[in-house]
Design a protein around this motif. Structure first.
Motif, PDB file in Angstrom:
ATOM      1  N   LEU A  89       0.881  -1.168   0.000  1.00 26.43           N
ATOM      2  CA  LEU A  89       0.000   0.000   0.000  1.00 26.43           C
ATOM      3  C   LEU A  89       0.918   1.216   0.000  1.00 26.43           C
ATOM      4  O   LEU A  89       1.652   1.454   0.961  1.00 26.43           O
ATOM      5  CB  LEU A  89      -0.896  -0.021   1.232  1.00 26.43           C
ATOM      6  N   ALA A  90       0.895   1.955  -1.104  1.00 31.77           N
ATOM      7  CA  ALA A  90       1.829   3.067  -1.270  1.00 31.77           C
ATOM      8  C   ALA A  90       1.070   4.362  -1.508  1.00 31.77           C
ATOM      9  O   ALA A  90      -0.085   4.356  -1.943  1.00 31.77           O
ATOM     10  CB  ALA A  90       2.788   2.798  -2.432  1.00 31.77           C
ATOM     11  N   GLY A  91       1.739   5.461  -1.232  1.00 33.28           N
ATOM     12  CA  GLY A  91       1.140   6.770  -1.440  1.00 33.28           C
ATOM     13  C   GLY A  91       1.888   7.806  -0.640  1.00 33.28           C
ATOM     14  O   GLY A  91       2.575   7.484   0.334  1.00 33.28           O
ATOM     15  N   ASP A  92       1.764   9.044  -1.054  1.00 32.87           N
ATOM     16  CA  ASP A  92       2.425  10.125  -0.350  1.00 32.87           C
ATOM     17  C   ASP A  92       1.748  10.366   0.997  1.00 32.87           C
ATOM     18  O   ASP A  92       0.695   9.790   1.291  1.00 32.87           O
ATOM     19  CB  ASP A  92       2.376  11.396  -1.212  1.00 32.87           C
ATOM     20  N   ASN A  93       2.334  11.220   1.821  1.00 30.65           N
ATOM     21  CA  ASN A  93       1.705  11.584   3.091  1.00 30.65           C
ATOM     22  C   ASN A  93       0.331  12.189   2.829  1.00 30.65           C
ATOM     23  O   ASN A  93       0.167  13.034   1.945  1.00 30.65           O
ATOM     24  CB  ASN A  93       2.571  12.593   3.843  1.00 30.65           C
ATOM     25  N   GLY A  94      -0.670  11.730   3.590  1.00 31.73           N
ATOM     26  CA  GLY A  94      -2.025  12.226   3.411  1.00 31.73           C
ATOM     27  C   GLY A  94      -2.805  11.530   2.326  1.00 31.73           C
ATOM     28  O   GLY A  94      -3.947  11.916   2.029  1.00 31.73           O
ATOM     29  N   ALA A  95      -2.239  10.461   1.752  1.00 31.39           N
ATOM     30  CA  ALA A  95      -2.926   9.761   0.658  1.00 31.39           C
ATOM     31  C   ALA A  95      -4.088   8.902   1.144  1.00 31.39           C
ATOM     32  O   ALA A  95      -4.979   8.563   0.371  1.00 31.39           O
ATOM     33  CB  ALA A  95      -1.926   8.887  -0.113  1.00 31.39           C
ATOM     34  N   GLY A  96      -4.066   8.515   2.430  1.00 33.00           N
ATOM     35  CA  GLY A  96      -5.135   7.682   2.975  1.00 33.00           C
ATOM     36  C   GLY A  96      -4.690   6.327   3.468  1.00 33.00           C
ATOM     37  O   GLY A  96      -5.513   5.506   3.889  1.00 33.00           O
ATOM     38  N   LYS A  97      -3.381   6.075   3.459  1.00 34.61           N
ATOM     39  CA  LYS A  97      -2.875   4.761   3.868  1.00 34.61           C
ATOM     40  C   LYS A  97      -3.235   4.437   5.316  1.00 34.61           C
ATOM     41  O   LYS A  97      -3.722   3.346   5.613  1.00 34.61           O
ATOM     42  CB  LYS A  97      -1.350   4.681   3.689  1.00 34.61           C
ATOM     43  N   THR A  98      -3.007   5.388   6.213  1.00 36.92           N
ATOM     44  CA  THR A  98      -3.289   5.154   7.633  1.00 36.92           C
ATOM     45  C   THR A  98      -4.772   4.948   7.870  1.00 36.92           C
ATOM     46  O   THR A  98      -5.182   4.072   8.644  1.00 36.92           O
ATOM     47  CB  THR A  98      -2.759   6.318   8.483  1.00 36.92           C
ATOM     48  N   THR A  99      -5.599   5.738   7.210  1.00 39.83           N
ATOM     49  CA  THR A  99      -7.046   5.577   7.365  1.00 39.83           C
ATOM     50  C   THR A  99      -7.479   4.203   6.874  1.00 39.83           C
ATOM     51  O   THR A  99      -8.323   3.547   7.507  1.00 39.83           O
ATOM     52  CB  THR A  99      -7.796   6.669   6.578  1.00 39.83           C
ATOM     53  N   MET A 100      -6.900   3.752   5.761  1.00 36.97           N
ATOM     54  CA  MET A 100      -7.239   2.433   5.221  1.00 36.97           C
ATOM     55  C   MET A 100      -6.911   1.330   6.218  1.00 36.97           C
ATOM     56  O   MET A 100      -7.753   0.476   6.520  1.00 36.97           O
ATOM     57  CB  MET A 100      -6.498   2.202   3.904  1.00 36.97           C
ATOM     58  N   ILE A 101      -5.693   1.337   6.759  1.00 37.82           N
ATOM     59  CA  ILE A 101      -5.324   0.235   7.650  1.00 37.82           C
ATOM     60  C   ILE A 101      -6.089   0.316   8.974  1.00 37.82           C
ATOM     61  O   ILE A 101      -6.379  -0.712   9.589  1.00 37.82           O
ATOM     62  CB  ILE A 101      -3.796   0.152   7.884  1.00 37.82           C
ATOM     63  N   LYS A 102      -6.442   1.526   9.407  1.00 38.70           N
ATOM     64  CA  LYS A 102      -7.221   1.633  10.641  1.00 38.70           C
ATOM     65  C   LYS A 102      -8.664   1.168  10.433  1.00 38.70           C
ATOM     66  O   LYS A 102      -9.281   0.642  11.358  1.00 38.70           O
ATOM     67  CB  LYS A 102      -7.167   3.064  11.167  1.00 38.70           C
ATOM     68  N   ALA A 103      -9.190   1.329   9.227  1.00 44.60           N
ATOM     69  CA  ALA A 103     -10.521   0.797   8.932  1.00 44.60           C
ATOM     70  C   ALA A 103     -10.485  -0.726   8.886  1.00 44.60           C
ATOM     71  O   ALA A 103     -11.379  -1.408   9.403  1.00 44.60           O
ATOM     72  CB  ALA A 103     -11.034   1.365   7.616  1.00 44.60           C
TER      73      ALA A 103
END
Length: 248
Positions: free
Chosen positions: A38-52
């Motif tokens: 899961l890749a993306g710049d800061n603020g791309a949504g990676k953390t929100t995705m894994i927390k969901a």
């Protein structure tokens, strides 16, 4: 391409915080023995995705399926009970405890001393620690040493071993090679490959494209809360991934 039925499916998942759309209509699939980056710049949504996925946030819309069955989580504990473990960058280890102490933290096995007095079963904890580390092909000489004595790569192994012992089917690894030297990064990559060989699914979050290409089967790129693209590692390259990340 891995044709096995998915361990995890995320279908059209959205997560809004008031007017902020952190994720919008995002989908993801992880199959047995597969590493999905899961890749993306800061603020791309990676953390929100894994927390969901791990039960910290409830989705605004969309669904999550484990082995084909829709699930909802009201807490990370419920996600863990269904086989989803998240290993964050800080690892959440108790530095003063042994490997066994960390594996069983909060779930310590007890035995009876003198026929009635409950005491920690340290022998059982050490045995489980040794067997779990051996399963990861990671061997330490001193099972009685506190994990504060261990290197960064060894500490990652302890955190992974804890998840494996409690039968995690899907491991979410958040920047597992960050702040590690090259030899330690290689150890972590080797650990992830051993998880693949056991048929576990791994979601691998990293800013390091070299590590992503070394261990992943597919890469899902997020940009500003949407899935900007998905590629198999064999069919892409660093330049294409960067273009997807920045929208070029």
């Amino acid at each position: 391409m891995n044709s096995q039925s998915p361990l995890l499916e995320v279908r059209n998942l959205s997560r809004h915080f008031g007017a902020v759309r952190a994720l919008e209509d995002c989908s993801l699939v992880v199959r047995p023995g597969e590493v999905v980056a899961l890749a993306g710049d800061n603020g791309a949504g990676k953390t929100t995705m894994i927390k969901a996925i791990s039960g910290v946030y409830a989705p605004t819309s969309g669904e999550i399926l484990i082995e084909g069955k829709p699930v909802t989580f009201s807490s990370p504990q419920e996600a863990r009970e269904l086989g989803i473990e998240t290993i964050y960058q800080d690892l959440a280890l108790a530095d003063n405890l042994t490997i066994g102490g960390n594996i069983f933290l909060g779930r310590e096995p007890m035995r009876r001393a003198f026929g009635f007095l409950p005491v920690l079963d340290r022998k059982a904890m050490a045995k489980a620690a040794g067997e779990t580390m051996a399963l990861l092909d990671f061997h330490v000489k001193r099972l009685d040493a506190p994990v504060s004595n261990f290197s960064g790569g060894q500490r990652q192994a302890v955190a992974i071993g804890r998840a494996v012992y409690w039968n995690a089917k899907i491991l979410i690894m958040d920047e597992p090679t960050a702040a590690l030297g090259v030899p330690e990064q290689r150890k972590v990559i080797s650990l992830i490959k051993s998880l693949k060989a056991q048929g576990r699914g791994v979601i691998f979050i990293s800013h390091n494209l070299q590590d992503i290409f070394a261990v992943s089967d597919r890469i899902v790129v997020l940009r500003r809360g949407i899935v900007a693209g998905e590629r198999t590692i064999a069919d892409t390259n660093h330049d294409e991934v960067v273009r997807l990340m920045i929208g070029g």
